[in-house]
Design an enzyme around this catalytic site. Structure first.
Site, PDB file in Angstrom:
ATOM      1  CG  ASP A  53      -0.041   0.397   2.586  1.00 59.82           C
ATOM      2  OD1 ASP A  53       0.874   0.352   2.162  1.00 59.82           O
ATOM      3  OD2 ASP A  53      -1.227   0.752   3.696  1.00 59.82           O
ATOM      4  CB  CYS A  73       0.662  -2.076   4.518  1.00 57.95           C
ATOM      5  SG  CYS A  73       0.616  -3.376   6.808  1.00 57.95           S
ATOM      6  CB  THR A  88       3.090  -2.083  11.121  1.00 55.84           C
ATOM      7  OG1 THR A  88       1.764  -2.994  10.209  1.00 55.84           O
ATOM      8  CG2 THR A  88       2.644  -0.825  11.360  1.00 55.84           C
ATOM      9  N   GLY A  89       3.501  -3.389   8.517  1.00 53.59           N
ATOM     10  CA  GLY A  89       3.156  -5.378   7.515  1.00 53.59           C
ATOM     11  C   GLY A  89       2.131  -5.590   8.135  1.00 53.59           C
ATOM     12  CB  ILE A  90       0.383  -5.594  11.221  1.00 48.49           C
ATOM     13  CG1 ILE A  90       1.693  -5.002  11.531  1.00 48.49           C
ATOM     14  CG2 ILE A  90      -0.734  -5.974  11.743  1.00 48.49           C
ATOM     15  CD1 ILE A  90       1.593  -4.662  13.719  1.00 48.49           C
ATOM     16  CG  HIS A 118      10.763 -23.700  11.982  1.00 43.50           C
ATOM     17  ND1 HIS A 118      10.575 -23.658  13.777  1.00 43.50           N
ATOM     18  CD2 HIS A 118      12.083 -23.909  11.798  1.00 43.50           C
ATOM     19  CE1 HIS A 118      12.044 -23.879  14.346  1.00 43.50           C
ATOM     20  NE2 HIS A 118      12.796 -24.251  12.888  1.00 43.50           N
ATOM     21  CG  HIS A 143       9.213 -27.631  11.218  1.00 45.60           C
ATOM     22  ND1 HIS A 143       8.518 -27.792  12.513  1.00 45.60           N
ATOM     23  CD2 HIS A 143      10.819 -26.991  10.850  1.00 45.60           C
ATOM     24  CE1 HIS A 143       9.801 -27.294  13.469  1.00 45.60           C
ATOM     25  NE2 HIS A 143      11.347 -27.015  12.498  1.00 45.60           N
TER      26      HIS A 143
END
Ligand code: RB5
Length: 144
Positions: free
Chosen positions: A8, A65, A67-69, A98, A132
């Site tokens: 974004d 974005c 924060t990347g969140i 993992h 994993h």
């Protein structure tokens, strides 16, 4: 190696810096936007990059974005996406080893260009550890 990248407005500048790094290394990528600093909505780009990665045309995606969140949350709504928000080389490596992450998410307002490049290099240098796989299978079962 083929990479898809999207952001974004909050991740736009870092996206452009990452692209310049890829250009200097002759690493191929496809940029799904955004293409300016104008305000846009991260879910639109999270779903776009999620669909692109699931199409099988790319080795992995990089989503950005502020924060990347937000963009990682949005991308993870697409079935089959394992988007990992990573802030350092260690979490980047572990996201591959993992979690077999198929997207890494970065924060344009929280991560420097130098750190982002170190993160990307660490992720690209890592290999999924097959022990994993059972856990990945369980994630897939949750999606069903
Ligand atoms: C947009 O201002 C900002 O909320 C977005 O880039 C992102 O950080 C959301 O998680």
């Amino acid at each position: 190696m083929s990479i898809v990248i999207a952001s974004d407005h909050g991740g736009f500048e870092l996206k452009e810096q990452i692209k310049a790094y890829f250009d200097s290394k002759k690493i191929e990528y496809v940029d799904l936007g955004t293409h300016s600093r104008d305000s846009v909505d991260y879910p639109d780009f999270g779903s776009k990059i999620g669909e692109a990665v699931i199409s099988g045309s790319y080795d992995f995606g990089i989503a950005l974005c502020g924060t990347g969140i937000g963009i990682s949350i949005a991308a993870n709504k697409i079935k089959g996406v394992r988007a990992a928000l990573v802030y350092d080389e260690n979490t980047a490596r572990l996201a591959k080893e993992h979690n077999n992450a198929n997207i890494i998410a970065l924060g344009g307002r929280t991560t420097t260009r130098e750190k982002a490049i170190a993160i990307i290099d660490s992720f690209m240098g890592a290999t999924f550890e097959a022990r994993h796989q059972t856990r990945i299978n369980k994630i897939n079962q949750i999606e069903e």
